[in-house]
Motif scaffolding. Structure first.
Motif, mmCIF file in Angstrom:
data_model
loop_
_atom_site.group_PDB
_atom_site.id
_atom_site.type_symbol
_atom_site.label_atom_id
_atom_site.label_comp_id
_atom_site.label_asym_id
_atom_site.label_seq_id
_atom_site.Cartn_x
_atom_site.Cartn_y
_atom_site.Cartn_z
ATOM 1 N N GLN A 39 0.858 -1.177 0.000
ATOM 2 C CA GLN A 39 0.000 0.000 0.000
ATOM 3 C C GLN A 39 0.897 1.230 0.000
ATOM 4 O OE1 GLN A 39 -2.733 0.244 3.279
ATOM 5 N NE2 GLN A 39 -4.081 1.596 2.130
ATOM 6 N N GLY A 40 0.894 1.932 -1.126
ATOM 7 C CA GLY A 40 1.756 3.081 -1.339
ATOM 8 C C GLY A 40 2.241 3.050 -2.773
ATOM 9 N N ASP A 41 2.989 4.060 -3.164
ATOM 10 C CA ASP A 41 3.516 4.115 -4.526
ATOM 11 C C ASP A 41 4.787 3.292 -4.637
ATOM 12 O OD1 ASP A 41 1.454 5.798 -5.282
ATOM 13 O OD2 ASP A 41 2.622 7.624 -4.933
ATOM 14 N N VAL A 42 4.969 2.661 -5.803
ATOM 15 C CA VAL A 42 6.179 1.901 -6.088
ATOM 16 C C VAL A 42 6.889 2.590 -7.246
ATOM 17 C CG1 VAL A 42 7.125 -0.317 -6.839
ATOM 18 C CG2 VAL A 42 5.186 -0.268 -5.259
ATOM 19 N N ILE A 43 8.163 2.899 -7.035
ATOM 20 C CA ILE A 43 8.994 3.540 -8.053
ATOM 21 C C ILE A 43 10.071 2.537 -8.437
ATOM 22 C CG2 ILE A 43 10.511 5.487 -8.565
ATOM 23 C CD1 ILE A 43 8.950 6.758 -5.991
ATOM 24 N N GLU A 57 -2.322 4.500 -11.031
ATOM 25 C CA GLU A 57 -1.801 4.701 -12.371
ATOM 26 C C GLU A 57 -0.483 3.952 -12.557
ATOM 27 O OE1 GLU A 57 -3.337 6.560 -14.783
ATOM 28 O OE2 GLU A 57 -4.992 6.766 -13.359
ATOM 29 N N ILE A 58 -0.252 3.498 -13.806
ATOM 30 C CA ILE A 58 1.040 2.952 -14.181
ATOM 31 C C ILE A 58 1.667 3.973 -15.108
ATOM 32 C CG2 ILE A 58 2.271 1.094 -15.336
ATOM 33 C CD1 ILE A 58 0.029 -0.810 -14.509
ATOM 34 N N LYS A 90 5.339 3.508 -10.813
ATOM 35 C CA LYS A 90 6.073 4.437 -11.679
ATOM 36 C C LYS A 90 7.404 3.808 -12.068
ATOM 37 C CE LYS A 90 4.082 8.231 -9.069
ATOM 38 N NZ LYS A 90 4.346 9.425 -8.262
ATOM 39 N N PHE A 91 7.741 3.935 -13.343
ATOM 40 C CA PHE A 91 9.016 3.433 -13.842
ATOM 41 C C PHE A 91 9.939 4.608 -14.124
ATOM 42 C CE2 PHE A 91 6.019 0.050 -14.766
ATOM 43 C CZ PHE A 91 6.717 -1.062 -14.315
ATOM 44 N N ALA A 92 11.203 4.482 -13.726
ATOM 45 C CA ALA A 92 12.175 5.563 -13.893
ATOM 46 C C ALA A 92 12.554 5.756 -15.355
ATOM 47 C CB ALA A 92 13.422 5.281 -13.061
ATOM 48 N N ASN A 93 12.442 4.680 -16.162
ATOM 49 C CA ASN A 93 12.806 4.784 -17.579
ATOM 50 C C ASN A 93 12.136 3.663 -18.364
ATOM 51 O OD1 ASN A 93 14.551 2.402 -17.366
ATOM 52 N ND2 ASN A 93 15.950 3.762 -16.231
ATOM 53 N N LYS A 94 12.241 3.744 -19.676
ATOM 54 C CA LYS A 94 11.595 2.758 -20.562
ATOM 55 C C LYS A 94 12.184 1.363 -20.369
ATOM 56 C CE LYS A 94 8.631 5.151 -22.985
ATOM 57 N NZ LYS A 94 7.210 4.914 -22.838
ATOM 58 N N GLU A 95 13.488 1.268 -20.129
ATOM 59 C CA GLU A 95 14.113 -0.039 -19.958
ATOM 60 C C GLU A 95 13.558 -0.760 -18.726
ATOM 61 O OE1 GLU A 95 18.541 -2.073 -19.664
ATOM 62 O OE2 GLU A 95 18.372 0.091 -19.887
ATOM 63 N N ALA A 96 13.406 -0.033 -17.627
ATOM 64 C CA ALA A 96 12.829 -0.636 -16.425
ATOM 65 C C ALA A 96 11.394 -1.080 -16.685
ATOM 66 C CB ALA A 96 12.886 0.348 -15.256
ATOM 67 N N GLU A 97 10.653 -0.267 -17.424
ATOM 68 C CA GLU A 97 9.258 -0.615 -17.729
ATOM 69 C C GLU A 97 9.158 -1.814 -18.661
ATOM 70 O OE1 GLU A 97 5.128 1.534 -19.185
ATOM 71 O OE2 GLU A 97 7.029 2.447 -19.737
ATOM 72 N N SER A 98 9.971 -1.837 -19.708
ATOM 73 C CA SER A 98 9.860 -2.928 -20.686
ATOM 74 C C SER A 98 10.358 -4.259 -20.129
ATOM 75 C CB SER A 98 10.613 -2.571 -21.971
ATOM 76 O OG SER A 98 12.000 -2.471 -21.729
#
Length: 189
Positions: free
Chosen positions: A145-149, A187-188, A168-176
């Motif tokens: 419960q809380g935001d994940v970065i 939100e993602i 939240k993803f710091a960059n596209k590589e972390a997200e992909s």
């Protein structure tokens, strides 16, 4: 002194039983073996004694923060709801089952299971934010419960887990490189 030794022994047995129940596949069976092999020296004022400890078993905020730190453990099993009033960082490079010849891997497991590997109880870890800097972190079986970065590659949200907040993803590589099979209520980004 004697009470502390008895308590540590009891917690060790509890960890072995918990991890044995968690073993739904080869990975989880190895988790149990790693727990059995974890030893830490516990000092006293009178003598030094070797005691098998449960450093990855947590149910207090400070213990959780220490376990996910750079100096923590590769697997963190929360056995109760935990509320932390400050932002938390999951840092450091760890290996599956603490075997440096294996894959880079880390796991947060806020749940218990029965002998048939069915989740019997899930727990909630409440934080303002959790920043993931450890590569290949798997959050499984409970709620954050809380935001994940996510700043590291390979983040996994298991189908049995929930993020009750934003992801939240710091960059596209972390997200992909992430695998999001669980629920995210916010939100993602």
């Amino acid at each position: 002194m004697r009470f502390k030794l008895i308590l540590m022994s009891f917690l060790s047995l509890l960890l072995v039983g918990f991890l044995a129940a968690c073993g739904s596949n080869e990975e989880d069976q190895a988790d149990e073996n790693a727990a059995n092999d974890t030893e830490e020296t516990e000092g006293t004022d009178e003598t030094e004694e070797d005691v098998v400890t449960t450093a990855s078993l947590v149910n207090e905020p400070d213990a959780f923060v220490n376990a996910v730190s750079e100096d923590g453990t590769w697997i963190i099993a929360a056995l109760d709801d935990i509320t932390i009033d400050e932002d938390v960082v999951v840092a450091g490079q760890f290996y599956d089952k603490d075997d440096e010849s294996g894959d880079i891997y880390r796991k947060i497991a806020p749940y218990t299971q029965d002998e048939d590997h069915n989740i019997t109880d899930s727990f909630t870890i409440t934080v303002p934010s959790l920043t993931v800097q450890s590569e290949n972190l798997n959050f499984q079986g409970g709620t954050l419960q809380g935001d994940v970065i996510v700043e590291a590659n390979g983040f996994m949200l298991d189908e049995t887990a929930t993020i009750d907040g934003n992801l939240k993803f710091a960059n596209k590589e972390a997200e992909s490189s992430a695998t999001i099979d669980g629920e995210v209520t916010g939100e993602i980004e």
